[in-house]
Each structure stands twice: as structure tokens, then as C-alpha cells.
Design an enzyme around this catalytic site. Structure first.
Site, mmCIF file in Angstrom:
data_model
loop_
_atom_site.group_PDB
_atom_site.id
_atom_site.type_symbol
_atom_site.label_atom_id
_atom_site.label_comp_id
_atom_site.label_asym_id
_atom_site.label_seq_id
_atom_site.Cartn_x
_atom_site.Cartn_y
_atom_site.Cartn_z
ATOM 1 N N ASP A 1 4.219 -7.856 -3.303
ATOM 2 C CA ASP A 1 2.962 -8.288 -4.014
ATOM 3 C C ASP A 1 2.672 -6.924 -5.117
ATOM 4 O OD1 ASP A 1 1.296 -6.789 -2.563
ATOM 5 O OD2 ASP A 1 0.091 -8.217 -1.981
ATOM 6 N N GLU B 1 -1.674 -17.763 1.657
ATOM 7 C CA GLU B 1 -0.636 -16.913 0.743
ATOM 8 C C GLU B 1 -0.852 -17.495 -0.700
ATOM 9 O OE1 GLU B 1 0.116 -14.193 1.243
ATOM 10 O OE2 GLU B 1 -0.373 -13.697 3.091
ATOM 11 N N CYS C 1 -5.693 9.689 -1.264
ATOM 12 C CA CYS C 1 -4.387 10.065 -0.598
ATOM 13 C C CYS C 1 -4.907 11.044 0.830
ATOM 14 C CB CYS C 1 -3.997 11.205 -1.436
ATOM 15 S SG CYS C 1 -3.240 10.432 -2.889
ATOM 16 N N TYR D 1 7.741 -14.010 -3.063
ATOM 17 C CA TYR D 1 6.558 -13.307 -2.298
ATOM 18 C C TYR D 1 6.089 -14.227 -1.160
ATOM 19 C CZ TYR D 1 2.033 -11.868 -0.822
ATOM 20 O OH TYR D 1 0.909 -11.571 -0.115
HETATM 21 FE FE1 SF4 Z 1 -0.846 6.221 -2.417
HETATM 22 FE FE2 SF4 Z 1 -1.808 8.591 -2.289
HETATM 23 FE FE3 SF4 Z 1 -0.621 7.243 -0.261
HETATM 24 FE FE4 SF4 Z 1 0.860 8.129 -2.122
HETATM 25 S S1 SF4 Z 1 -0.434 9.412 -0.636
HETATM 26 S S2 SF4 Z 1 0.831 6.234 -1.219
HETATM 27 S S3 SF4 Z 1 -0.595 8.031 -3.978
HETATM 28 S S4 SF4 Z 1 -2.580 6.797 -1.379
#
Ligand code: SF4
Length: 383
Positions: free
Chosen positions: A132, A31, A191, A114
Site C-alpha cells: 500500500d 482491508e 528515523c 493489495y
Molecule cells: Fe523511514 Fe527514517 Fe526508517 Fe528510513 S530510517 S525507513 S526514512 S523512518
């Protein structure tokens, strides 16, 4: 969210050497290394370091110069010094065992919230946040908030404490670290692969990269520096940076540590006087052989490597002028000779390692396959 994160972690967390151990000392070392360094850069250093200093007692008993040599190339050398001081305290106060409580960890030299949170949660299963940059970015996006200011950081801390109040707090912290490093990346968050996407406000808004808000950084300062390559006794002359300056104790080519524009570089006479004061050698300095670039602490340094010949007839006994004195970083009249074959590992500054690599590339020392830079050669990268 807790369940989704743990499933994400169990399905395929990053296989990192410090995740194959539950030894708190090893987790602490990893770390500290990761405070300013990328995971991929830290891995070989971590493995060498642990082989050399396998526990807190061995690191506590080590000479600082040997520890700096093992750290050489990772940058931010105060981390290595603090780690030694921390281990000495661990030995003196806790009988060689890393303490478990976050407040005890935070009281150790160089251990901030941290690192204390990461060690406490991963090694001892304490529900302690490890916030972090990667984790902060994920939290910013989940809440669609700019993520600036201490009030926001406190709110993130509270959110994490809430999340960690179940089982496996260490794995949850590491799941968030992995999520930020591999899925919720700064530029292009993936996402569609994200385990917590249905909780994410930034994704619902349609532009998650907007978060966190971009902070304008101050411009880098331009600095010129000069290292003089003096070949002597089959090696290269190095000098050591004195106490009380950045990179204290590190070895580098003699020369001028750094002059900010617009004052510009010293003339050859000034460089010769500085080198004489640093090394105790009378040296005639020639033209620029190579230049290396190095960026550190908001400074962009252009370091010119010049040739230098020991010339007993040269007279450089004149006192240094004020501008020369302020840039010479004097530890007067001491030097060592770095030889590719015989020299033990010395702590070399990153700028010095780059200089030696340039020297090797041009074979300026005629050392052929015995490369100076190979004594300790790894790149350094910010996390
Ligand atoms: Fe990140 Fe997209 Fe997950 Fe939201 S949905 S935490 S923007 S990867």
C-alpha cells in the site's frame, strides 16, 4: 531487517479491531474499507458493519440498499457493491469460506493485488506482498529511489517477496504498514525510532522526506451544485440517484448534481423544472439558505441549499432544456420523505449528509433535537 521488523511489531503494534480476529471474512472487510479510508475513520464503521453482517453468508443475502446504508459516509461506494458481489461469489463458489490462494482472491470483484496480498498473508500466512502507500513510502526511502513507474513497483514487489519468505509473513506486512503509518510518515519521519534505520539509504543521505518523489496532481475542477430543501409531511424530500451514474442508488436532496465552471449555476426556473422532473412535485424554489463544500474525484463542489415549497398551482410541466437534462440525473418522479423519527437508515451521499448537517445547524426544518443528519452521521476521510 526481518527480525527488526518483527520485534518492532511485537513490541507495540497498533491495536485495531480487525487484528483481534483471524476470521478471513472480517480481515477482508477491513482491508476493503481501508482502501480509501483512514484507520481512525474506518474503525466505527467496521464494528457496526461486522455486527450487522457477521459473515460472508449474511452479507451475500443482504439487500444492496441496506449495505450502502451501512457504508454511508465512507465514500467510494463501489467498494460496498463489490463486497456484496464478492460475498455472493464466496457463497456460490467456495461454500461461504473466503478462498486462501492469492490468485483466487484476486479474481473476486474489487479485490486487487493489495487486498489479496493483505488477506492471504494475514489470514492464511501466505508469503504474499501487500504493497500500500505506506509500505511503498518505506521501501522508497530504504532504497533512496523516487518510487515512480511500474518498473519500480515491480521491484518493490520482488523486495517484499524476498522479505516475506520466512515465518509470520502477515505480521511482517503489518509491521511495514505500521512503520509507514506511525514512524516513516510522509513529512517528518522519526528515523531515530525506526527499527530498520541502519538499512536506510535515504536516512544516510540526510533528507529522507525527499522520497518518494512528489507527483504533481492536476488542479481540482470547480463545480457548482444545488440541493432543494422541500419540507413535507414532517420530513424532507429525497430522491435516488439512478443506475449508471456515480453514487448510483444513493439518496440526496433533489436538485442539480453539478455544473462545471464557467457555465455556472442554473437559474431558479431551471432548478424548478429539474426538481419537478425528479420528484413529480411542483415546487417554487427560493433563495440560498446555506452552502456546503465537498471534494470528490478531483472536483471541488460548492453545493447551495435552497428552500423549496410544494406549490400545486405552479406549472413546471415545460420540458427540460438540454443543459438541465444533462445535470438532473433523472430517476423520474420518485421520491421518499426522510423523517428524523421514523425513517430507516437510507444510503445517503456524503454531500447529502453534509447538507442535512447544515440544515440541522440552522434548524431549517424546525426538528429541534431530532436531527436529520444524526440518522447516519460520521465524517469521511481519505486514508
Ligand atoms: Fe523511514 Fe527514517 Fe526508517 Fe528510513 S530510517 S525507513 S526514512 S523512518
Amino acid at each position: 531487517m526481518r527480525r527488526s521488523l518483527l520485534r518492532f511489531y511485537d513490541r507495540g503494534h497498533r491495536d485495531l479491531p480487525w487484528r483481534r480476529t483471524s476470521d478471513p471474512y472480517r480481515i477482508l472487510v477491513s482491508e476493503v474499507m481501508l482502501q480509501q479510508t483512514t484507520v481512525s475513520t474506518a474503525i466505527p464503521y467496521y464494528q457496526d458493519f461486522i455486527t450487522r453482517f457477521p459473515d460472508a453468508a449474511s452479507l451475500a443475502a443482504a439487500r444492496e440498499e441496506d449495505v450502502l446504508a451501512a457504508w454511508s459516509g465512507l465514500g467510494y461506494y463501489s467498494r460496498a457493491r463489490n463486497l456484496v458481489r464478492t460475498c455472493r461469489e464466496i457463497v456460490a463458489t467456495y461454500g461461504g469460506e473466503v478462498p486462501q490462494r492469492p490468485d483466487q482472491l484476486r479474481a473476486l470483484p474489487g479485490v486487487g493485488p493489495y487486498t489479496a496480498g493483505a488477506v492471504a498473508s494475514i489470514a492464511f500466512s501466505c508469503p504474499e506482498p501487500a504493497l500500500d502507500g505506506n509500505v511503498a513510502r518505506v521501501l522508497c526511502r530504504l532504497a533512496a529511489t523516487p518510487g515512480q513507474g511500474s518498473a519500480e513497483r515491480r521491484r518493490f514487489d520482488d523486495t517484499l517477496r524476498e522479505l516475506l519468505r520466512g515465518r509470520r509473513p502477515g505480521d511482517l506486512n503489518q509491521a511495514l504498514m505500521d512503520l509507514g503509518a506511525t514512524v516513516c510518515t510522509p513529512r517528518r519521519p522519526a528515523c531515530s525510532r525506526c527499527p530498520v534505520r541502519r538499512h536506510c539509504a535515504a536516512r544516510s543521505e540526510g533528507a529522507p522526506e525527499k522520497y518518494p518523489a512528489i507527483v504533481k496532481r492536476p488542479r481540482l475542477r470547480q463545480v457548482s451544485a444545488c440541493g432543494v430543501l422541500i419540507r413535507r409531511k414532517g420530513g424532507v424530500v429525497l430522491v435516488q440517484r439512478p443506475e449508471g451514474v456515480p453514487l448510483a442508488g444513493m439518496w440526496e436532496l433533489p436538485g442539480v448534481s453539478g455544473l462545471e465552471e464557467p457555465s455556472g449555476p442554473l437559474d431558479v426556473g431551471g432548478i424548478e423544472r429539474v426538481v419537478a422532473a425528479q420528484t413529480g412535485l411542483s415546487v417554487s424554489v427560493s433563495g440560498i439558505l446555506a452552502s456546503v463544500r465537498h471534494t470528490v474525484m478531483r472536483k471541488r463542489i460548492v453545493l447551495d441549499i435552497r428552500g423549496g415549497m410544494v406549490d400545486p398551482g405552479a406549472r413546471h410541466s415545460h420540458p427540460l432544456r438540454p443543459r438541465e437534462r444533462s445535470t438532473a440525473l433523472l430517476l423520474p418522479r420518485t421520491h421518499r420523505i426522510l423523517r428524523p423519527d421514523t425513517t430507516p437508515a437510507l444510503p445517503l451521499s456524503t454531500a447529502c449528509r453534509k447538507s442535512l448537517a447544515a440544515v440541522d445547524r440552522l434548524d431549517l426544518c424546525g426538528t429541534g433535537r431530532q436531527r436529520l443528519s444524526r440518522l447516519q452521521s460520521r465524517p469521511s476521510t481519505r486514508r
